[in-house]
Design an enzyme around this catalytic site. Structure first.
Site, PDB file in Angstrom:
ATOM      1  N   GLU A   3      -2.037 -14.425   1.913  1.00 44.09           N
ATOM      2  CA  GLU A   3      -0.830 -14.412   2.530  1.00 44.09           C
ATOM      3  C   GLU A   3      -0.249 -15.848   2.722  1.00 44.09           C
ATOM      4  O   GLU A   3      -0.909 -16.739   2.854  1.00 44.09           O
ATOM      5  CB  GLU A   3      -0.652 -13.693   3.794  1.00 44.09           C
ATOM      6  N   LYS A  45     -12.368  -6.162  11.305  1.00 42.80           N
ATOM      7  CA  LYS A  45     -13.257  -5.066  10.508  1.00 42.80           C
ATOM      8  C   LYS A  45     -14.845  -4.967  11.094  1.00 42.80           C
ATOM      9  O   LYS A  45     -15.296  -3.642  11.269  1.00 42.80           O
ATOM     10  CB  LYS A  45     -13.261  -5.574   9.184  1.00 42.80           C
ATOM     11  N   LYS A  59      -6.413  -2.282  10.289  1.00 49.15           N
ATOM     12  CA  LYS A  59      -7.922  -2.607  10.974  1.00 49.15           C
ATOM     13  C   LYS A  59      -7.527  -3.070  12.510  1.00 49.15           C
ATOM     14  O   LYS A  59      -8.131  -2.897  13.154  1.00 49.15           O
ATOM     15  CB  LYS A  59      -8.520  -3.577  10.374  1.00 49.15           C
ATOM     16  N   VAL A  61       1.035  -1.265  -0.083  1.00 48.41           N
ATOM     17  CA  VAL A  61      -0.080   0.006  -0.052  1.00 48.41           C
ATOM     18  C   VAL A  61       0.929   1.352   0.079  1.00 48.41           C
ATOM     19  O   VAL A  61       0.540   2.191  -0.681  1.00 48.41           O
ATOM     20  CB  VAL A  61      -0.857  -0.097   1.367  1.00 48.41           C
TER      21      VAL A  61
END
Ligand SMILES: NC(=O)c1ccc[n+]([C@@H]2O[C@H](COP(=O)([O-])OP(=O)(O)OC[C@H]3O[C@@H](n4cnc5c(N)ncnc54)[C@H](OP(=O)(O)O)[C@@H]3O)[C@@H](O)[C@H]2O)c1
Length: 408
Positions: A177, A192, A92, A17
């Site tokens: 992952e 979340k 998160k 990101v």
């Protein structure tokens, strides 16, 4: 910060990101300036091998945290807030575990803490809950908030692949992952949902308040039989308000084909927000990805520059209830002999669980019963399940998955 000066943005993390965000700041600087009157200027980047946090902090107006995890992210974010810097994070776990502390620090310093990218990637669900609907009493927020599991379940249903094969494919494609346990076990979705429930119901929600199950035990034949009932399987996060109490849960769930979330496939996410006054809103889109997540982070930067700050102060303290009702799919492997179906029906009936539909297959000396139940108290269903599991004609442990009835 005077109006003509560039806004200095310090970025913590240059991974998937962070790198995309850095590139986007360069490419979209003119657009940000056109929207806000301020040109963004990258003031520094921190990685494990580059940059100094104190220097970045001193030289930034906004700190963007894209490291992940809680340590050292929590410390950096708290220091940035208490130093009077606005903060944007995509993290998160940080918001779910330390929300109270972070929101208090932001309030005290009179700065903004924004975290749109922490839930459902670029889908603006947090903005809708906090800024479009702050005065609406939301009754339910639910959806598909983990793209890894949605990809795996979509592939299992589409190709008949085993859970392990579909997971391997997700890893090859970068949707899962190397250690997928937080995704497939439901913990990622739980974090979340804790955030969404907190914002939707204006009440503190701790991670421990969220019950969660994952998808590791889902078998290809569950998906195969479910097709015969017109069902598709999703890992759902569900936060609900019930008469002064709330529940926040994550569980695999079959949906009828007409449900708005049923067609959401692959790594996509979707979130529904409900209230009698708005009926329902469904938002869907990519739940992850470097560029998509960076776009959500940049959106938060623009919102900060626009100056509108959502309030993160709990309005009430709502208790968490676990006394809930659901419909269920039930899969039983039994000996094929007279009286079995009647005994199963008796166990369900005594526990006030009623059957909506049933299909039976003969398997030589054994039989397979696949049923869908009407809505019932979950505690009653669990009691029936335990009783069924102890019967001598059972060939394996019963398997149950929740079902959401046709969308009303
Ligand atoms: N990836 C997605 O699609 C996505 C979607 C939504 C939200 N998010 C969230 O976005 C955040 C970043 O995710 P990501 O996928 O970009 O992570 P990532 O690829 O693992 O990158 C993490 C970055 O943080 C740096 N870092 C790690 N520990 C550090 C430390 N102690 N001090 C300084 N820098 C450190 C790493 O430095 P090095 O470069 O030196 O290793 C790396 O640049 C996470 O909170 C994640 O949950 C990600």
């Amino acid at each position: 910060m005077s109006a003509a000066e560039p806004v200095r943005i310090g970025v913590l993390g240059r991974g998937t990101v962070g790198a995309a965000f850095e590139e986007m700041i360069g490419e979209r600087a003119a657009a940000v300036e056109a929207a806000t009157g301020r040109r963004p200027d990258l003031s520094g980047v921190l990685t494990t091998s580059e940059g100094d946090f104190d220097e970045i902090l001193a030289g930034s107006d906004i700190v963007v945290e894209l490291i992940g995890g809680t340590d050292p992210a929590r410390d950096y974010v708290l220091r940035a807030l208490s130093d009077g810097k606005h903060v944007v994070t995509a993290n998160k776990q940080l918001v779910a575990q330390h929300g109270d502390e972070l929101f208090a620090a932001a309030r005290e310093a009179g700065v903004q803490l924004r975290f749109e990218a922490a839930v459902a990637g670029v889908i603006p669900v947090i903005r809708v809950i906090q800024e479009s609907l702050p005065a609406v009493e939301l009754t339910r927020v639910f959806g598909i908030v983990n793209g890894t599991t949605n990809y795996i379940l979509t592939e299992m249903a589409r190709t008949g692949a085993s859970y392990e094969d579909a997971l391997g494919q997700a890893q090859e494609l970068g949707y899962a992952e190397a250690d997928p346990s937080d995704d497939v076990g439901g913990a990622d979705a739980a974090a979340k949902m804790a955030i969404l429930a907190r914002l939707a119901f204006h009440t503190p929600v701790r991670l421990e308040d969220v019950t969660f199950e994952g998808i590791e035990a889902i078998a290809p034949d569950d998906l195969e039989y479910a097709k015969q009932f017109g069902l598709s399987l999703k890992l759902l996060g569900v936060a609900e308000r019930h008469d002064g109490e709330i529940s926040v849960r994550v569980f695999p769930c079959f949906l009828y084909s007409g449900h708005p979330l049923a067609p959401v496939s692959g790594p996509f996410n979707a979130v529904m927000v409900e209230s009698p006054s708005i009926t329902e809103i469904t938002m869907s889109g990519p739940g992850a990805g470097g560029t998509e997540t960076a776009a959500a982070v940049l959106g938060d930067v623009v919102s900060i520059l626009a100056g509108d700050a959502p309030v993160h102060e709990p309005r009430e303290e709502l208790a968490v209830t676990r006394d809930l009702t659901s419909a269920f799919y039930l899969h039983l492997e039994v000996a094929d002999r007279p009286g079995v179906l009647a005994t199963v029906a008796d166990v369900l009936g005594r526990n006030e669980v009623s059957v909506r539909s049933v299909v039976q297959w003969g398997l030589g000396e054994d039989a397979r019963l696949v049923m869908v139940m009407h809505d019932c108290r979950e505690a009653n269903f669990d009691a029936a399940l335990e009783e069924l599991g102890g019967l001598d004609f059972m060939r394996s442990q019963p398997r149950a998955i929740r079902v959401i009835e046709e969308f009303a």
